[in-house]
Design a protein around this motif. Structure first.
Motif, PDB file in Angstrom:
ATOM      1  N   GLN A   1      44.850   6.029 -80.890  1.00 34.24           N
ATOM      2  CA  GLN A   1      43.825   7.076 -80.933  1.00 34.24           C
ATOM      3  C   GLN A   1      44.296   8.318 -81.684  1.00 34.24           C
ATOM      4  OE1 GLN A   1      42.453   7.901 -76.950  1.00 34.24           O
ATOM      5  NE2 GLN A   1      42.607   5.750 -76.403  1.00 34.24           N
TER       6      GLN A   1
ATOM      7  N   SER B   1      43.174  10.599 -73.070  1.00 29.58           N
ATOM      8  CA  SER B   1      42.515   9.544 -73.827  1.00 29.58           C
ATOM      9  C   SER B   1      41.059   9.909 -74.113  1.00 29.58           C
ATOM     10  CB  SER B   1      42.584   8.225 -73.053  1.00 29.58           C
ATOM     11  OG  SER B   1      41.909   7.209 -73.759  1.00 29.58           O
ATOM     12  N   SER B   2      40.368  10.378 -73.105  1.00 26.67           N
ATOM     13  CA  SER B   2      38.972  10.795 -73.293  1.00 26.67           C
ATOM     14  C   SER B   2      38.865  11.954 -74.273  1.00 26.67           C
ATOM     15  CB  SER B   2      38.357  11.213 -71.958  1.00 26.67           C
ATOM     16  OG  SER B   2      38.230  10.107 -71.111  1.00 26.67           O
ATOM     17  N   ALA B   3      39.753  12.921 -74.127  1.00 27.71           N
ATOM     18  CA  ALA B   3      39.699  14.099 -74.998  1.00 27.71           C
ATOM     19  C   ALA B   3      40.040  13.747 -76.443  1.00 27.71           C
ATOM     20  CB  ALA B   3      40.642  15.176 -74.470  1.00 27.71           C
ATOM     21  N   LEU B   4      40.960  12.812 -76.645  1.00 26.43           N
ATOM     22  CA  LEU B   4      41.303  12.396 -78.009  1.00 26.43           C
ATOM     23  C   LEU B   4      40.114  11.760 -78.717  1.00 26.43           C
ATOM     24  CD1 LEU B   4      44.859  10.906 -77.426  1.00 26.43           C
ATOM     25  CD2 LEU B   4      44.315  12.852 -78.915  1.00 26.43           C
ATOM     26  N   GLN B   5      39.194  11.218 -77.932  1.00 22.47           N
ATOM     27  CA  GLN B   5      38.019  10.549 -78.489  1.00 22.47           C
ATOM     28  C   GLN B   5      36.772  11.425 -78.449  1.00 22.47           C
ATOM     29  OE1 GLN B   5      37.676   6.364 -77.106  1.00 22.47           O
ATOM     30  NE2 GLN B   5      39.522   6.861 -75.937  1.00 22.47           N
ATOM     31  N   ASP B   6      36.939  12.715 -78.211  1.00 14.86           N
ATOM     32  CA  ASP B   6      35.798  13.626 -78.103  1.00 14.86           C
ATOM     33  C   ASP B   6      35.017  13.639 -79.419  1.00 14.86           C
ATOM     34  OD1 ASP B   6      34.141  16.063 -77.987  1.00 14.86           O
ATOM     35  OD2 ASP B   6      35.293  16.499 -76.162  1.00 14.86           O
TER      36      ASP B   6
ATOM     37  N   ALA C   1      36.143  18.351 -82.534  1.00 11.22           N
ATOM     38  CA  ALA C   1      37.465  18.041 -83.068  1.00 11.22           C
ATOM     39  C   ALA C   1      38.518  18.958 -82.450  1.00 11.22           C
ATOM     40  CB  ALA C   1      37.470  18.191 -84.590  1.00 11.22           C
TER      41      ALA C   1
ATOM     42  N   ALA D   1      43.972  17.944 -77.085  1.00  8.67           N
ATOM     43  CA  ALA D   1      44.565  16.795 -76.387  1.00  8.67           C
ATOM     44  C   ALA D   1      45.828  16.326 -77.104  1.00  8.67           C
ATOM     45  CB  ALA D   1      43.556  15.666 -76.295  1.00  8.67           C
TER      46      ALA D   1
ATOM     47  N   ALA E   1      39.827  17.345 -79.345  1.00 12.41           N
ATOM     48  CA  ALA E   1      40.756  16.265 -79.698  1.00 12.41           C
ATOM     49  C   ALA E   1      42.109  16.833 -80.131  1.00 12.41           C
ATOM     50  CB  ALA E   1      40.151  15.392 -80.794  1.00 12.41           C
ATOM     51  N   ARG E   2      42.093  17.906 -80.910  1.00 13.12           N
ATOM     52  CA  ARG E   2      43.357  18.537 -81.321  1.00 13.12           C
ATOM     53  C   ARG E   2      44.086  19.118 -80.111  1.00 13.12           C
ATOM     54  NH1 ARG E   2      40.142  20.270 -85.564  1.00 13.12           N
ATOM     55  NH2 ARG E   2      39.871  22.320 -84.601  1.00 13.12           N
TER      56      ARG E   2
END
Length: 109
Positions: A108, A67-72, A76, A82, A79-80
């Protein structure tokens, strides 16, 4: 890729509890490249049903990590990474309770 293969093999055999701590430290790093390596490693580990089974007690922790990584906001690529980890994990989740665990991540994506 080599490190991920070694980690997956070691996790399957002995569990390697220090690996999860290493991944957590990388995922929480202030350096985007460290966070990305953590996501690549998580994605590789989650491709193995045997590893996923060993990580069952840590599902909530993994979900929060993704969840945290998706919102980095800084990277980008993190996020990819994650998203790749989430895609690797999803096929291994069989029960409704396990699927419900990931449901909060869907907005997310």
């Amino acid at each position: 890729a080599l490190a991920a293969t070694v980690a997956r093999h070691a996790m399957t055999k002995s569990g390697w509890p220090e690996l999860l701590q290493f991944v957590l430290e990388g995922a929480r790093s202030a350096t985007a490249s460290h966070r990305l390596v953590a996501m690549v490693l998580v994605a590789s580990l989650l491709e193995s049903d045997d590893v996923v089974q060993k990580l069952t007690p840590h599902y909530t922790l993994l979900r929060d990590l993704l969840s945290s990584a998706l919102q980095d906001a800084e990277s980008a690529a993190v996020a990819r990474g994650a998203l790749r980890a989430l895609a690797a994990w999803a096929p291994s989740l069989a029960g409704a309770e396990e699927v419900a665990l990931l449901r909060p991540l869907l907005p997310q994506v």
